[in-house]
Design a protein around this motif. Structure first.
Motif, short mmCIF file in Angstrom:
data_model
loop_
_atom_site.label_atom_id
_atom_site.label_comp_id
_atom_site.label_asym_id
_atom_site.label_seq_id
_atom_site.Cartn_x
_atom_site.Cartn_y
_atom_site.Cartn_z
N SER A 1 58.78 12.42 -10.80
CA SER A 1 58.19 11.30 -11.59
C SER A 1 56.94 11.95 -12.34
CB SER A 1 57.49 10.41 -10.62
OG SER A 1 56.45 11.11 -9.97
N LYS B 1 60.74 4.78 -8.76
CA LYS B 1 59.86 5.56 -8.17
C LYS B 1 59.94 6.94 -9.15
CE LYS B 1 60.92 4.46 -3.55
NZ LYS B 1 61.79 5.11 -2.23
N ILE B 2 60.59 6.78 -10.21
CA ILE B 2 60.67 8.15 -10.83
C ILE B 2 59.89 7.72 -12.33
CG2 ILE B 2 62.29 9.77 -12.12
CD1 ILE B 2 64.16 9.62 -9.76
#
Length: 499
Positions: A10, A37-38
């Protein structure tokens, strides 16, 4: 997939936009949980048409798309996107293991082709690959922009070349050579060797010397070059090639104009012998300034009982009163023993002998207070010279008579020796032939050498006389001397390391 890995990825994806195209709502929702989430900016589309519209508006950095979609498939969409923005990274997913799709994906310059069902590990690896590519290309663009920008504001003439082709040339260089643009300079550079004028020990094309090949093969080395300006006045430059890291055969050529230092004369034959001591000091100081400015190193030589100890040194500080050199510990030890050192550089016409003010082992520095040119250059010694053991005996015969004087060997090589005598027999002069008997007691048995020699140099010192002898020996005596010098050299190395 660990939280640490997702967090690391990320950070890499920070500031990057993702466009995800998948017509299966169930798969889309599952994948979005991972992508969000990234990536901080994620757009999801159900069709290629919707995705193209979003692509034009948002200009994402990464596109992940399925192949099989109604109307327009993923590969056709990818081709259209590449036409709009060629640097977009596209990852294709497909439930089919079709070679035609794979070959077409390669032709489209797709970054990754993943077969469904896709494991989370493979997906993360693909995303990591494209984010690394994006950052690499960004850094490359920044580097090229920096190079172009930095070139124009340098006070030295700069040329960026790949192989032998000019890529960039700065304004100062264009102005000096009366060129209007980089394009005109490219043509001019083809015959650039004609600009390098002949001068003693300077770089120019002659015999088997190719100037450009020489500087590229010696990246970081300083070369003296002489070039005529618009008014046909000779200018003195220091030429240096910088190898660009991670770039194959790409170099920056730097031309530092040092004409105002008036150093051209010192490279002329016999000029150094005519220079007064004070002028020598100023010349050496000016050259040291040039070496430091170009971040070049110098070669340092010291000796231990004739054994040459050599290392590179870096100039840390220079003033008219003294200068400071950084050099390895072993070199400092040798300097401390002699309280002096000799330095050489490609910019010095001959070597420089320096008197030491202080040796600081803690900082790895040596402080030099006095310096002067000397003709004896350690790097050009043809033979190894060593100081013999103190218990050696030497007897000299001149015109069949033994010289009744105290005689000792200062140093000896396979080809000759330097000896000191307390008295000199009447009539002995340079080029005279003498006979020398030497006894070395270093081994189990004394080594006895009887050899004819010629006096090459004869010097009167304060209370004694110094002779430089050249041996006129046969193969047997030469072999004995070769073995002795080699053994003595190894013994001195061991002795020095124990100090």
């Amino acid at each position: 997939m660990s939280k640490e890995k997702l967090l690391e990825l990320s950070k890499k994806a920070e500031g990057l936009k993702l466009l995800y195209v998948e017509d299966n709502k169930g798969l889309q929702q599952q994948a979005l949980k991972v992508f969000e989430k990234i990536f901080q900016d994620v757009t999801a589309c159900d069709s290629a048409e919707e995705a193209l519209s979003s692509f034009k508006r948002n200009q994402p950095h990464v596109v992940i798309t399925d192949i099989s979609m109604a109307k327009l498939n993923g590969l056709e969409m990818a081709k259209m996107m590449k036409k709009i923005e060629p640097f977009t990274k596209i990852i294709i997913t497909s439930a089919y293991d079709d070679k035609e799709y794979l070959f077409e994906a390669i032709d489209t310059n797709v970054s990754k082709f993943l077969k469904k069902p896709i494991s989370i590990v493979n997906l993360i690896e693909a995303i990591e690959k494209v984010t690394d590519e994006i950052h690499f290309e960004k850094n490359k663009d920044l580097f090229e922009h920096y190079i172009k920008d930095a070139f124009q504001y340098q006070d030295t003439m700069l040329i960026l070349i790949k192989e032998e082709e000019v890529l960039i040339v700065n304004k100062k260089c264009l102005e000096f050579f009366s060129q209007e643009s980089t394009e005109s300079f490219k043509e001019f550079f083809v015959n650039f060797d004609e600009q390098l004028l002949k001068h003693n020990s300077f770089l120019y094309n002659h015999d088997n010397v190719d100037w450009l090949k020489s500087v590229k093969e010696n990246s970081g080395k300083l070369f003296n070059v002489k070039i005529a300006d618009k008014e046909n006045n000779s200018r003195h430059f220091i030429l240096k090639a910088y190898k660009i890291p991670d770039k194959e055969n790409v170099f920056i050529l730097s031309f530092d104009d040092i004409t105002e230092l008036n150093l051209l004369v010192i490279y002329d034959k016999n000029a150094m012998q005519q220079e007064k001591h004070e002028n020598q000091k100023k010349i050496i100081y000016n050259i040291l300034e040039v070496i430091k400015r170009n971040k070049s190193s110098i070669k340092i030589y010291s000796s231990y009982k004739g054994l040459i100890i050599s290392n590179t040194g870096v100039l840390e500080y220079i003033s008219e009163d003294y200068f400071i050199i950084q050099t390895p510990y072993m070199q400092l030890r040798a300097i401390k023993i002699n309280n002096s050192l000799t330095i050489e550089s490609e910019l010095f016409p001959i070597a420089v002998l320096c008197d030491v003010k202080k040796v600081d082992f803690e900082s790895g520095q040596v402080f030099v207070k006095k310096y002067r040119f000397i003709e004896d250059m350690p790097s050009q010694r043809e033979f190894i010279r060593v100081e013999p053991e103190e218990n050696h005996k030497i007897t000299i015969f001149y015109e069949s008579c033994k010289i009744l004087a105290d005689v000792r060997i200062v140093d000896i090589s396979v080809e000759g020796a330097k000896v000191v005598l307390s008295l000199l027999p009447a009539g002995l002069k340079a080029e005279d032939e003498i006979v020398v008997d030497i006894v070395f007691k270093s081994g189990a048995k004394p080594l006895i050498i009887n050899v004819k020699a010629r006096v090459k140099v004869l010097t009167e010192l304060k209370r004694e006389f110094e002779m430089l002898l050249f041996f006129e020996h046969d193969s047997k005596v030469k072999k004995l001397l070769t073995e002795y010098v080699a053994n003595r050299q190894m013994a001195l190395i061991r002795e020095f390391k124990k100090l």
